[in-house]
Design an enzyme around this catalytic site. Structure first.
Site, short mmCIF file in Angstrom:
data_model
loop_
_atom_site.label_atom_id
_atom_site.label_comp_id
_atom_site.label_asym_id
_atom_site.label_seq_id
_atom_site.Cartn_x
_atom_site.Cartn_y
_atom_site.Cartn_z
N LYS A 151 0.77 12.84 -20.64
CA LYS A 151 1.80 12.70 -19.60
C LYS A 151 2.81 11.63 -20.06
O LYS A 151 3.68 11.91 -20.84
CB LYS A 151 1.15 12.38 -18.26
CG LYS A 151 0.32 13.57 -17.73
CD LYS A 151 -0.29 13.29 -16.41
CE LYS A 151 -0.93 14.54 -15.81
NZ LYS A 151 -2.00 15.15 -16.61
N SER A 201 -2.47 13.11 -7.76
CA SER A 201 -1.39 13.91 -8.34
C SER A 201 -0.74 14.87 -7.36
O SER A 201 0.42 15.23 -7.54
CB SER A 201 -1.92 14.70 -9.55
OG SER A 201 -2.95 15.58 -9.17
N HIS A 258 -1.98 9.62 -13.72
CA HIS A 258 -0.65 9.59 -13.09
C HIS A 258 -0.23 8.16 -12.78
O HIS A 258 0.46 7.91 -11.78
CB HIS A 258 -0.65 10.46 -11.84
CG HIS A 258 -0.74 11.92 -12.15
ND1 HIS A 258 0.35 12.69 -12.47
CD2 HIS A 258 -1.82 12.75 -12.23
CE1 HIS A 258 -0.03 13.93 -12.71
NE2 HIS A 258 -1.34 13.99 -12.57
#
Length: 447
Positions: A293, A234, A262
């Site tokens: 996310k 990240s 991610h």
């Protein structure tokens, strides 16, 4: 205020009384904390919180002038008497957001919001319980089944966050007879989760396969060997060499764990993550990821993998056993986000061109961008103060980005981390690059 209260306690209780000791301890604590906070300010690594007064998305409205709202409130309360005066500057009305993990733009997608409202109305605000007592609803089981299907795994288990998923797996799975081998730049939640377990711990150099192999050779004396890595890192925007990791794991009879926070939703042909991107879905044993996310942006995390492992986690994973169930609205958001991804890969595929546009234009302007082909685009600056000042100046130009410095990243590696979203337009990206170029020249980051 705190010191005044301590003085009153001392007067009331007298020296040596429990009340007096308590008051003096509180005053000493305050002095120590104020000194530590002053050190953070002096190092230029103070992290302000900008208050958003709108939905998450590519365009934001900040409350009361953004950082100024928080800084002014802090000064009024006496909490941050030395907040930077520049925080009170008025900001542009339209703020372009380039620092959220809202990769697919689903945080404000109308169908995702509608699904949350429907789940809230049907299943209530929350369960007031952990899962095994009276906190499991049909929507939890449905979402777990959907996650397992999406990742092409046998089963899945939900957590309040992926931090909890990482905190819960290593302790439940590994014993003092086992070994875990972790990339040195793994996310803090992986590091903390590994600390909780009693396995033998190895840390290999970042994405260094020679070092990993040497440590796998040394770990052969242990019963089970688990290689743990982020799929996409990240802070740097680089992608783990999963093909090589899986080859070494096969050679040394080890298992592979990947944190896909991610990557889930946008890497790979169908957005399933780095294991799909690199063609090793059948070689990665365990995946942990997040719902907070790309998959709706609300909250929640999960582990997916072999059914016996998931069953064991339901029995022994402490964050699962001792945390409330995910709220129905959060489950509804994530479930609809997965539906959208399973229906079409168009959103996931839209990321590549936007990412390339930003990276190529910034590189042409003279900036160094870490990582490769990932929507996390760290603009490397090195100096913590420079990163903080440039991020503030970008905000004054209507671009919301954040400077990252120690201890979030290593000393000397300060950067402004830019994150591209599928809902950014080409014009948004170009405006961001133009602002970076102006600010970079102003502060000497560019010639």
């Amino acid at each position: 205020m705190w010191r005044g209260a301590a003085v009153r306690v001392l007067r009331a209780g007298g020296a040596g009384s429990p009340r007096a000791a308590s008051g003096e301890a509180a005053a000493q604590l305050r002095r120590r904390l104020e000194s530590e906070l002053e050190d953070i300010r002096g190092a230029g690594t103070w992290k302000s919180e900008r208050v958003i007064a709108s939905r998450q998305g590519p365009h934001l409205r900040l409350a009361g002038g953004g950082a100024g709202a928080y800084g002014a409130a802090g000064r009024a309360l006496g909490l941050f008497p030395r907040c930077d005066a520049r925080a009170s500057l008025s900001l542009p009305a339209g703020i372009l957001n380039f620092c959220a993990n809202n990769y697919l733009g689903l945080s404000s997608h109308p169908e995702v919001i509608r699904a949350a409202v429907e789940a809230l109305e049907k299943f209530g605000a929350g369960l007031s319980s952990v899962r095994f007592i009276c906190g499991t609803q049909s929507i939890h089981k449905d979402l777990e089944e959907k996650i397992a299907h999406f990742h092409q795994r046998e089963d899945a288990i939900l957590y309040a966050s992926c931090f909890d998923a990482n905190a819960g797996i290593f302790e439940a799975l590994l014993t003092p007879e086992d070994a875990v081998l972790s990339d040195e730049l793994n996310h803090a939640s992986i590091i903390d989760g590994i600390r909780l377990c009693k396995a033998n711990k190895y840390r290999y150099k970042h994405m260094d396969m020679q070092d990993l192999e040497a440590k796998l050779q040394d770990a052969q004396k242990h019963r089970l060997r688990l290689v743990a890595t982020d799929g996409a890192f990240s802070m740097d925007g680089d992608i783990a060499p999963l093909r090589e990791i899986c080859q070494l794991a096969q050679k040394y009879d080890a298992l592979v764990f990947v944190d896909e926070c991610h990557a889930t939703g946008f890497l790979g042909p169908n957005g399933r993550g780095t294991d799909e991107l690199l063609g090793v879905m059948d070689k990665v044993t365990i995946i942990n990821s997040t719902l907070g996310k790309a998959l709706g942006g609300a909250a929640g995390g999960y582990t997916t993998g072999p059914k016996p492992l998931i069953d064991l986690l339901r029995q022994r994973s402490r964050p699962y056993l001792f945390s409330n169930s995910l709220p129905p609205a959060v489950v509804g958001c994530a479930s609809k986000a997965l539906d959208l991804l399973l229906e079409s890969n168009a959103i996931a595929q839209s990321m590549a061109a936007k990412t390339q546009r930003f990276r190529s234009k910034m590189t042409a302007a003279g900036f160094t961008i870490s990582g490769k082909d990932h929507p996390i685009c760290p603009v490397m600056l090195g100096d913590a103060r420079l990163a903080a000042v440039m991020a503030e100046d970008m905000l004054n130009r209507g671009i919301y980005v954040i400077g990252f410095s120690y201890p979030v990243v290593p000393k000397g590696k300060a950067r402004i981390r830019v994150q591209i979203s599928a809902v950014h337009s080409d014009e948004d990206i170009d405006r961001c690059v133009e602002a970076f170029t102006e600010v970079g020249r102003k502060h000497g980051a560019l010639p």
